[in-house]
Motif scaffolding. Structure first.
Motif, PDB file in Angstrom:
ATOM      1  N   ALA A 176     -24.549  21.947 -37.255  1.00 45.93           N
ATOM      2  CA  ALA A 176     -23.920  22.909 -38.157  1.00 45.93           C
ATOM      3  C   ALA A 176     -22.987  22.241 -39.160  1.00 45.93           C
ATOM      4  O   ALA A 176     -22.806  22.723 -40.271  1.00 45.93           O
ATOM      5  N   MET A 177     -22.401  21.108 -38.782  1.00 41.05           N
ATOM      6  CA  MET A 177     -21.450  20.448 -39.680  1.00 41.05           C
ATOM      7  C   MET A 177     -22.188  19.741 -40.823  1.00 41.05           C
ATOM      8  O   MET A 177     -23.372  19.464 -40.741  1.00 41.05           O
ATOM      9  N   THR A 178     -21.459  19.468 -41.879  1.00 40.35           N
ATOM     10  CA  THR A 178     -22.064  18.778 -43.014  1.00 40.35           C
ATOM     11  C   THR A 178     -22.004  17.275 -42.811  1.00 40.35           C
ATOM     12  O   THR A 178     -21.318  16.775 -41.932  1.00 40.35           O
ATOM     13  N   GLY A 200     -24.711  13.186 -36.403  1.00 36.31           N
ATOM     14  CA  GLY A 200     -25.247  14.089 -35.403  1.00 36.31           C
ATOM     15  C   GLY A 200     -26.655  14.596 -35.635  1.00 36.31           C
ATOM     16  O   GLY A 200     -27.145  15.406 -34.852  1.00 36.31           O
ATOM     17  N   HIS A 201     -27.313  14.133 -36.689  1.00 40.19           N
ATOM     18  CA  HIS A 201     -28.704  14.509 -36.882  1.00 40.19           C
ATOM     19  C   HIS A 201     -29.511  13.863 -35.757  1.00 40.19           C
ATOM     20  O   HIS A 201     -29.246  12.724 -35.374  1.00 40.19           O
ATOM     21  N   SER A 202     -30.491  14.572 -35.225  1.00 42.60           N
ATOM     22  CA  SER A 202     -31.212  14.031 -34.076  1.00 42.60           C
ATOM     23  C   SER A 202     -32.693  14.355 -34.140  1.00 42.60           C
ATOM     24  O   SER A 202     -33.119  15.288 -34.832  1.00 42.60           O
ATOM     25  N   THR A 203     -33.438  13.574 -33.386  1.00 46.04           N
ATOM     26  CA  THR A 203     -34.867  13.803 -33.263  1.00 46.04           C
ATOM     27  C   THR A 203     -35.299  13.505 -31.837  1.00 46.04           C
ATOM     28  O   THR A 203     -34.623  12.765 -31.122  1.00 46.04           O
ATOM     29  N   CYS A 204     -36.404  14.089 -31.465  1.00 42.66           N
ATOM     30  CA  CYS A 204     -37.038  13.814 -30.178  1.00 42.66           C
ATOM     31  C   CYS A 204     -38.532  13.722 -30.436  1.00 42.66           C
ATOM     32  O   CYS A 204     -39.100  14.561 -31.148  1.00 42.66           O
ATOM     33  N   ALA A 205     -39.155  12.688 -29.890  1.00 45.12           N
ATOM     34  CA  ALA A 205     -40.605  12.521 -29.976  1.00 45.12           C
ATOM     35  C   ALA A 205     -41.108  12.142 -28.594  1.00 45.12           C
ATOM     36  O   ALA A 205     -40.396  11.506 -27.820  1.00 45.12           O
ATOM     37  N   LYS A 255     -29.158  25.956 -29.810  1.00 46.08           N
ATOM     38  CA  LYS A 255     -27.904  26.711 -29.677  1.00 46.08           C
ATOM     39  C   LYS A 255     -26.955  26.533 -30.856  1.00 46.08           C
ATOM     40  O   LYS A 255     -25.999  27.282 -30.988  1.00 46.08           O
ATOM     41  N   GLY A 256     -27.193  25.541 -31.695  1.00 40.07           N
ATOM     42  CA  GLY A 256     -26.328  25.331 -32.844  1.00 40.07           C
ATOM     43  C   GLY A 256     -27.032  24.509 -33.900  1.00 40.07           C
ATOM     44  O   GLY A 256     -27.937  23.733 -33.597  1.00 40.07           O
ATOM     45  N   GLY A 257     -26.643  24.705 -35.147  1.00 43.93           N
ATOM     46  CA  GLY A 257     -27.266  23.965 -36.220  1.00 43.93           C
ATOM     47  C   GLY A 257     -28.611  24.557 -36.594  1.00 43.93           C
ATOM     48  O   GLY A 257     -28.938  25.700 -36.259  1.00 43.93           O
TER      49      GLY A 257
END
Length: 148
Positions: free
Chosen positions: A70-72, A76-81, A130-132
């Motif tokens: 949610a923050m700018t 905290g950007h994330s990925t899962c593969a 749950k967020g973002g």
């Protein structure tokens, strides 16, 4: 059996992705009942999109999500593969940007069973919902189809 899957992973996967999975820098593996957690600190930080491209192009992993908190900013950007269950391997890789906006660590989870892997992927997806927002998210129906 988990030790067998761990040994298979360590034999082949770091060779396919040496810039991200450097076994000389890997922290001690943590074994739990039905999964193992591996932490790979990166020698050089990467942009999240670069990591995602490597997952897809070099390993043919299936992207579960690209999550933006949610923050700018780029923190905290994330990925899962995850590995295609049809190929006989059961693992997922998670990456998240740090304060510098770069990925500095890759987390790998190796599973003992397809049921455990599927359940953990669903949980990972739910926790991030749950967020973002999601820049990309695989539908649960499509996820399930990969396990049938």
């Amino acid at each position: 059996m988990l030790r067998h899957f761990f040994d298979d992973f360590m034999t082949f996967v770091p060779l396919q992705l040496p810039q991200l999975l450097d076994v000389t820098r890997m922290e001690a593996p943590q074994f739990y009942g039905d999964y193992a957690l591996l932490t790979f600190p990166l020698r050089d930080p990467y942009d999240l999109e670069e990591v995602m491209d490597m997952f897809e192009d070099d390993m043919e992993l299936i992207t579960l999500y690209h999550h933006i908190p949610a923050m700018t900013g780029n923190f905290g950007h994330s990925t899962c593969a995850y590995s295609n269950p049809a190929f006989g391997q059961m693992f997922k890789m998670n990456a998240k940007t740090d304060a510098d906006g770069k990925v500095n660590t890759i987390l790998v989870t190796i599973y003992d069973s397809l049921e455990q892997m599927y359940g953990d992927l669903c949980l990972d997806l739910e926790l991030h919902a749950k967020g973002g927002t999601f820049k990309y998210k695989q539908d649960k129906d499509d996820l399930l189809m990969n396990f049938l």
